[in-house]
Motif scaffolding. Structure first.
Motif, PDB file in Angstrom:
ATOM      1  N   UNK A 137       0.861  -1.190   0.000  1.00 54.91           N
ATOM      2  CA  UNK A 137       0.000   0.000   0.000  1.00 54.91           C
ATOM      3  C   UNK A 137       0.896   1.238   0.000  1.00 54.91           C
ATOM      4  N   UNK A 138       0.759   2.048  -1.064  1.00 53.09           N
ATOM      5  CA  UNK A 138       1.525   3.293  -1.151  1.00 53.09           C
ATOM      6  C   UNK A 138       0.618   4.519  -1.117  1.00 53.09           C
ATOM      7  N   UNK A 139      -0.685   4.305  -1.227  1.00 55.73           N
ATOM      8  CA  UNK A 139      -1.638   5.410  -1.171  1.00 55.73           C
ATOM      9  C   UNK A 139      -2.860   5.021  -0.361  1.00 55.73           C
ATOM     10  N   UNK A 140      -3.231   5.891   0.566  1.00 50.18           N
ATOM     11  CA  UNK A 140      -4.373   5.671   1.455  1.00 50.18           C
ATOM     12  C   UNK A 140      -5.542   6.563   1.032  1.00 50.18           C
ATOM     13  N   UNK A 141      -6.751   6.249   1.519  1.00 53.88           N
ATOM     14  CA  UNK A 141      -7.885   7.122   1.218  1.00 53.88           C
ATOM     15  C   UNK A 141      -7.568   8.573   1.597  1.00 53.88           C
ATOM     16  N   UNK A 142      -7.883   9.487   0.664  1.00 55.43           N
ATOM     17  CA  UNK A 142      -7.624  10.909   0.883  1.00 55.43           C
ATOM     18  C   UNK A 142      -6.301  11.396   0.309  1.00 55.43           C
ATOM     19  N   UNK A 143      -5.365  10.475   0.025  1.00 56.64           N
ATOM     20  CA  UNK A 143      -4.104  10.868  -0.611  1.00 56.64           C
ATOM     21  C   UNK A 143      -4.379  11.305  -2.046  1.00 56.64           C
ATOM     22  N   UNK A 144      -3.473  12.092  -2.600  1.00 59.68           N
ATOM     23  CA  UNK A 144      -3.617  12.581  -3.967  1.00 59.68           C
ATOM     24  C   UNK A 144      -2.604  11.872  -4.862  1.00 59.68           C
ATOM     25  N   UNK A 145      -3.133  11.223  -5.914  1.00 62.24           N
ATOM     26  CA  UNK A 145      -2.290  10.539  -6.890  1.00 62.24           C
ATOM     27  C   UNK A 145      -2.227  11.412  -8.142  1.00 62.24           C
ATOM     28  N   UNK A 146      -1.007  11.696  -8.568  1.00 59.86           N
ATOM     29  CA  UNK A 146      -0.791  12.452  -9.800  1.00 59.86           C
ATOM     30  C   UNK A 146       0.142  11.638 -10.695  1.00 59.86           C
ATOM     31  N   UNK A 147       0.310  12.149 -11.908  1.00 58.66           N
ATOM     32  CA  UNK A 147       1.173  11.443 -12.846  1.00 58.66           C
ATOM     33  C   UNK A 147       2.013  12.455 -13.610  1.00 58.66           C
ATOM     34  N   UNK A 148       3.298  12.166 -13.770  1.00 58.30           N
ATOM     35  CA  UNK A 148       4.195  12.945 -14.619  1.00 58.30           C
ATOM     36  C   UNK A 148       4.712  11.977 -15.671  1.00 58.30           C
ATOM     37  N   UNK A 149       4.174  12.100 -16.878  1.00 59.44           N
ATOM     38  CA  UNK A 149       4.491  11.109 -17.904  1.00 59.44           C
ATOM     39  C   UNK A 149       3.898   9.765 -17.487  1.00 59.44           C
TER      40      UNK A 149
END
Length: 177
Positions: free
Chosen positions: A96-108
């Protein structure tokens, strides 16, 4: 009773054997109940892929997931999953690297959770199938972003897996080997 009569002894050899048998049955029942309870709460998963650093994990089915935990979950039966992993794939294990409420973004093709890089997606699978990129944005309640550091890991960086719902999680893994 007269002076010559002897009161019957309570602990006769037959009663001793009977009570000993009851004691053994009671202990056996308690032991079997404890094993059954442990098995419902725990399990063993063997990892047959290269995506995790360990090949065996104890599973705790009651522990609540937190960041950094190894989580084992059922994958959605999409056509790509079935083509690569069979009709009934085993549990997937990821971190698990992201929990509820975390923000996932992408660069490329690199995914970031709260601004920190966590995984880079490939354009194609090992079999040459194009891979759609996974979701970005705020992780919804009751969902997780899972990944591995292995470049061939199939996890939340791909649309076929996406956010992992809590209801699909079979348990939290503790590496043993």
């Amino acid at each position: 009773m007269g002076a010559d009569s002897v009161a019957p002894r309570f602990w006769t050899p037959q009663r001793r054997r009977l009570y000993a048998a009851y004691g053994v049955l009671a202990l056996l029942t308690l032991a079997l109940s404890a094993v059954d309870t442990w098995q419902r709460r725990h399990g063993l998963v063997i990892n047959i892929t290269q995506s995790l650093p360990n090949w065996a994990f104890w599973i705790d089915r009651e522990k609540q997931p937190s960041r950094g935990d190894y989580v084992f979950f059922q994958v959605p039966p999409t056509p790509l999953v079935r083509a690569h992993f069979g009709e009934r794939p085993q549990l997937f294990g990821k971190r698990i690297v992201g929990m509820p409420g975390d923000v996932v973004t992408r660069q490329g093709r690199t995914f970031l959770v709260n601004g920190r890089p966590v995984a880079t997606a490939k354009a194609r699978s090992r079999r040459g199938v194009p891979l759609a990129l996974g979701p970005t944005g705020v992780i919804p309640p009751g969902h997780y972003f899972v990944a591995t550091s292995h470049p061939d890991g199939f996890d939340s960086r791909y649309a076929e897996i996406g956010w992992v719902p809590h209801r699909h999680i079979a348990g939290i893994g503790t590496p043993i080997l």
